[in-house]
Scaffold this motif. Structure first.
Motif, PDB file in Angstrom:
ATOM      1  N   GLU A  18       0.883  -1.299  -0.084  1.00  0.00           N
ATOM      2  CA  GLU A  18      -0.047  -0.118  -0.115  1.00  0.00           C
ATOM      3  C   GLU A  18       1.049   1.268  -0.156  1.00  0.00           C
ATOM      4  O   GLU A  18       0.528   2.313  -0.619  1.00  0.00           O
ATOM      5  CB  GLU A  18      -1.120  -0.189   1.046  1.00  0.00           C
ATOM      6  CG  GLU A  18      -2.199  -1.076   0.755  1.00  0.00           C
ATOM      7  CD  GLU A  18      -3.064  -1.098   1.998  1.00  0.00           C
ATOM      8  OE1 GLU A  18      -3.224   0.012   2.676  1.00  0.00           O
ATOM      9  OE2 GLU A  18      -3.961  -2.004   2.043  1.00  0.00           O
ATOM     10  N   GLU A  19       2.070   1.279   0.707  1.00  0.00           N
ATOM     11  CA  GLU A  19       2.996   2.404   0.602  1.00  0.00           C
ATOM     12  C   GLU A  19       4.409   1.637   1.115  1.00  0.00           C
ATOM     13  O   GLU A  19       4.180   0.845   1.620  1.00  0.00           O
ATOM     14  CB  GLU A  19       2.585   3.576   1.221  1.00  0.00           C
ATOM     15  CG  GLU A  19       2.477   3.237   2.972  1.00  0.00           C
ATOM     16  CD  GLU A  19       1.943   4.408   3.717  1.00  0.00           C
ATOM     17  OE1 GLU A  19       1.560   5.462   3.032  1.00  0.00           O
ATOM     18  OE2 GLU A  19       2.347   4.418   4.764  1.00  0.00           O
ATOM     19  N   ALA A  20       5.420   2.589   0.304  1.00  0.00           N
ATOM     20  CA  ALA A  20       6.624   1.823   0.685  1.00  0.00           C
ATOM     21  C   ALA A  20       7.838   2.867   0.489  1.00  0.00           C
ATOM     22  O   ALA A  20       7.612   3.964  -0.409  1.00  0.00           O
ATOM     23  CB  ALA A  20       6.924   0.573  -0.262  1.00  0.00           C
ATOM     24  N   THR A  21       8.877   2.725   1.209  1.00  0.00           N
ATOM     25  CA  THR A  21       9.913   3.561   0.999  1.00  0.00           C
ATOM     26  C   THR A  21      10.902   2.896  -0.091  1.00  0.00           C
ATOM     27  O   THR A  21      10.887   1.791  -0.434  1.00  0.00           O
ATOM     28  CB  THR A  21      11.031   3.660   2.293  1.00  0.00           C
ATOM     29  OG1 THR A  21      11.365   2.546   2.713  1.00  0.00           O
ATOM     30  CG2 THR A  21      10.007   4.494   3.282  1.00  0.00           C
ATOM     31  N   SER A  22      11.840   3.737  -0.814  1.00  0.00           N
ATOM     32  CA  SER A  22      12.704   3.279  -1.597  1.00  0.00           C
ATOM     33  C   SER A  22      13.565   2.144  -1.087  1.00  0.00           C
ATOM     34  O   SER A  22      13.965   1.126  -1.748  1.00  0.00           O
ATOM     35  CB  SER A  22      13.475   4.263  -2.089  1.00  0.00           C
ATOM     36  OG  SER A  22      14.469   4.870  -1.222  1.00  0.00           O
ATOM     37  N   GLY A  23      13.948   2.068   0.236  1.00  0.00           N
ATOM     38  CA  GLY A  23      14.826   1.238   1.077  1.00  0.00           C
ATOM     39  C   GLY A  23      13.937  -0.151   0.812  1.00  0.00           C
ATOM     40  O   GLY A  23      14.453  -1.327   0.889  1.00  0.00           O
ATOM     41  N   GLN A  24      12.709  -0.231   1.218  1.00  0.00           N
ATOM     42  CA  GLN A  24      12.031  -1.393   1.313  1.00  0.00           C
ATOM     43  C   GLN A  24      11.778  -2.019  -0.071  1.00  0.00           C
ATOM     44  O   GLN A  24      11.852  -3.188   0.020  1.00  0.00           O
ATOM     45  CB  GLN A  24      10.373  -0.963   2.019  1.00  0.00           C
ATOM     46  CG  GLN A  24      10.377  -0.589   3.198  1.00  0.00           C
ATOM     47  CD  GLN A  24       8.927   0.210   3.558  1.00  0.00           C
ATOM     48  OE1 GLN A  24       8.576   0.814   3.128  1.00  0.00           O
ATOM     49  NE2 GLN A  24       8.612  -0.441   5.024  1.00  0.00           N
ATOM     50  N   ILE A  25      11.577  -1.111  -1.186  1.00  0.00           N
ATOM     51  CA  ILE A  25      11.558  -1.797  -2.231  1.00  0.00           C
ATOM     52  C   ILE A  25      12.930  -2.477  -2.816  1.00  0.00           C
ATOM     53  O   ILE A  25      12.801  -3.585  -3.256  1.00  0.00           O
ATOM     54  CB  ILE A  25      10.970  -0.715  -3.449  1.00  0.00           C
ATOM     55  CG1 ILE A  25       9.678  -0.194  -3.135  1.00  0.00           C
ATOM     56  CG2 ILE A  25      11.231  -0.996  -4.971  1.00  0.00           C
ATOM     57  CD1 ILE A  25       9.252   1.167  -3.785  1.00  0.00           C
ATOM     58  N   LEU A  26      13.872  -1.609  -2.462  1.00  0.00           N
ATOM     59  CA  LEU A  26      15.244  -2.208  -2.666  1.00  0.00           C
ATOM     60  C   LEU A  26      15.386  -3.586  -1.865  1.00  0.00           C
ATOM     61  O   LEU A  26      15.926  -4.549  -2.424  1.00  0.00           O
ATOM     62  CB  LEU A  26      16.285  -1.255  -2.371  1.00  0.00           C
ATOM     63  CG  LEU A  26      17.653  -1.905  -2.829  1.00  0.00           C
ATOM     64  CD1 LEU A  26      17.903  -2.006  -4.229  1.00  0.00           C
ATOM     65  CD2 LEU A  26      18.814  -0.697  -1.968  1.00  0.00           C
ATOM     66  N   GLU A  27      15.056  -3.702  -0.809  1.00  0.00           N
ATOM     67  CA  GLU A  27      14.986  -4.917  -0.035  1.00  0.00           C
ATOM     68  C   GLU A  27      14.132  -6.260  -0.647  1.00  0.00           C
ATOM     69  O   GLU A  27      14.724  -7.236  -0.785  1.00  0.00           O
ATOM     70  CB  GLU A  27      14.648  -4.544   1.420  1.00  0.00           C
ATOM     71  CG  GLU A  27      14.675  -5.669   2.286  1.00  0.00           C
ATOM     72  CD  GLU A  27      14.477  -5.494   3.696  1.00  0.00           C
ATOM     73  OE1 GLU A  27      13.443  -6.125   4.388  1.00  0.00           O
ATOM     74  OE2 GLU A  27      14.628  -4.398   4.342  1.00  0.00           O
ATOM     75  N   ILE A  28      13.277  -5.714  -1.045  1.00  0.00           N
ATOM     76  CA  ILE A  28      12.436  -6.623  -1.845  1.00  0.00           C
ATOM     77  C   ILE A  28      12.939  -6.956  -3.413  1.00  0.00           C
ATOM     78  O   ILE A  28      12.925  -8.304  -3.628  1.00  0.00           O
ATOM     79  CB  ILE A  28      10.897  -6.374  -1.897  1.00  0.00           C
ATOM     80  CG1 ILE A  28      10.220  -6.264  -0.611  1.00  0.00           C
ATOM     81  CG2 ILE A  28       9.925  -7.383  -2.789  1.00  0.00           C
ATOM     82  CD1 ILE A  28       8.936  -5.657  -0.370  1.00  0.00           C
ATOM     83  N   LEU A  29      13.127  -6.102  -4.110  1.00  0.00           N
ATOM     84  CA  LEU A  29      13.710  -6.478  -5.402  1.00  0.00           C
ATOM     85  C   LEU A  29      15.204  -6.517  -5.652  1.00  0.00           C
ATOM     86  O   LEU A  29      15.579  -6.791  -6.760  1.00  0.00           O
ATOM     87  CB  LEU A  29      12.968  -5.431  -6.355  1.00  0.00           C
ATOM     88  CG  LEU A  29      11.392  -5.407  -6.283  1.00  0.00           C
ATOM     89  CD1 LEU A  29      10.940  -4.369  -7.247  1.00  0.00           C
ATOM     90  CD2 LEU A  29      10.869  -6.632  -6.781  1.00  0.00           C
ATOM     91  N   GLY A  30      15.950  -5.905  -4.843  1.00  0.00           N
ATOM     92  CA  GLY A  30      17.437  -5.847  -4.992  1.00  0.00           C
ATOM     93  C   GLY A  30      18.036  -6.900  -5.567  1.00  0.00           C
ATOM     94  O   GLY A  30      18.865  -6.879  -6.677  1.00  0.00           O
ATOM     95  N   ASN A  31      17.930  -8.086  -4.968  1.00  0.00           N
ATOM     96  CA  ASN A  31      18.678  -9.358  -5.355  1.00  0.00           C
ATOM     97  C   ASN A  31      17.958  -9.852  -6.643  1.00  0.00           C
ATOM     98  O   ASN A  31      18.501 -10.204  -7.369  1.00  0.00           O
ATOM     99  CB  ASN A  31      18.341 -10.257  -4.307  1.00  0.00           C
ATOM    100  CG  ASN A  31      19.061  -9.999  -2.890  1.00  0.00           C
ATOM    101  OD1 ASN A  31      20.241  -9.354  -3.012  1.00  0.00           O
ATOM    102  ND2 ASN A  31      18.755 -10.467  -1.835  1.00  0.00           N
ATOM    103  N   LYS A  32      16.770  -9.826  -6.654  1.00  0.00           N
ATOM    104  CA  LYS A  32      16.038 -10.424  -7.958  1.00  0.00           C
ATOM    105  C   LYS A  32      16.742  -9.808  -9.219  1.00  0.00           C
ATOM    106  O   LYS A  32      17.100 -10.113 -10.366  1.00  0.00           O
ATOM    107  CB  LYS A  32      14.590 -10.302  -7.875  1.00  0.00           C
ATOM    108  CG  LYS A  32      13.798 -10.540  -9.220  1.00  0.00           C
ATOM    109  CD  LYS A  32      12.507 -10.410  -9.235  1.00  0.00           C
ATOM    110  CE  LYS A  32      11.790 -10.857 -10.733  1.00  0.00           C
ATOM    111  NZ  LYS A  32      10.490 -10.661 -10.512  1.00  0.00           N
ATOM    112  N   ASN A  33      16.669  -8.282  -9.197  1.00  0.00           N
ATOM    113  CA  ASN A  33      17.066  -7.434 -10.364  1.00  0.00           C
ATOM    114  C   ASN A  33      18.491  -6.911 -10.142  1.00  0.00           C
ATOM    115  O   ASN A  33      18.957  -6.099 -11.067  1.00  0.00           O
ATOM    116  CB  ASN A  33      16.285  -6.120 -10.519  1.00  0.00           C
ATOM    117  CG  ASN A  33      14.691  -6.799 -10.599  1.00  0.00           C
ATOM    118  OD1 ASN A  33      14.236  -7.439 -11.765  1.00  0.00           O
ATOM    119  ND2 ASN A  33      13.889  -6.613  -9.919  1.00  0.00           N
TER     120      ASN A  33
END
Length: 143
Positions: A18-33
């Motif tokens: 619903e809302e996220a910081t750039s750090g939270q997004i990086l934590e989720i997607l960083g390894n995948k991408n």
């Protein structure tokens, strides 16, 4: 305005949280991408500029949230895609999607009900929406 595959990945995280910081997004997607913090922030800025996200200050960082629902965004993307093709070919695309999409019996029943309801407004022939020279429909060939 369309969303790139990478931007779509970010939007999916934001719709889920619903809302996220750039750090939270990086934590989720960083390894995948294999993304860096600056990459995520670049994508977030593009999404804000396109009007898909809004950002609000939260302490030293920003919280990002979507301006539209995931369903609305999916519908918009599909409409944009289908606008690229002669509408006489839309059924071929749908048939392909139906063959390739995993479905439950409930999904199939829902689609059958939709098709039955659609029968009420069936056309004798789907009109071509192309300009002359873009397709091989009979009205463009002078037949």
């Amino acid at each position: 305005m369309s969303i790139s595959k990478s931007e779509w990945e970010i939007m999916r995280v934001i719709w889920t949280k619903e809302e996220a910081t750039s750090g939270q997004i990086l934590e989720i997607l960083g390894n995948k991408n294999d993304w860096t913090a600056s990459t995520v922030k670049t994508f977030l800025k593009r999404l804000v500029d396109k009007g898909y996200l809004v950002r609000t200050r939260s302490g030293k960082s920003y919280l990002y949230s979507s301006t539209l629902t995931e369903q609305d965004a999916m519908n918009q993307q599909v409409d944009d895609l289908f606008d690229k093709f002669c509408q006489r070919k839309h059924t071929m695309i749908l048939k392909h999607l139906l063959k390739e999409t995993p479905m439950t019996l409930t999904d199939i029943a829902d689609l059958q009900a939709l098709l039955l309801a659609k029968k009420e407004e069936a056309l004798d022939e789907v009109p071509c929406n192309c300009i002359p020279g873009q397709c091989r429909c009979k009205e463009h060939l002078g037949l």
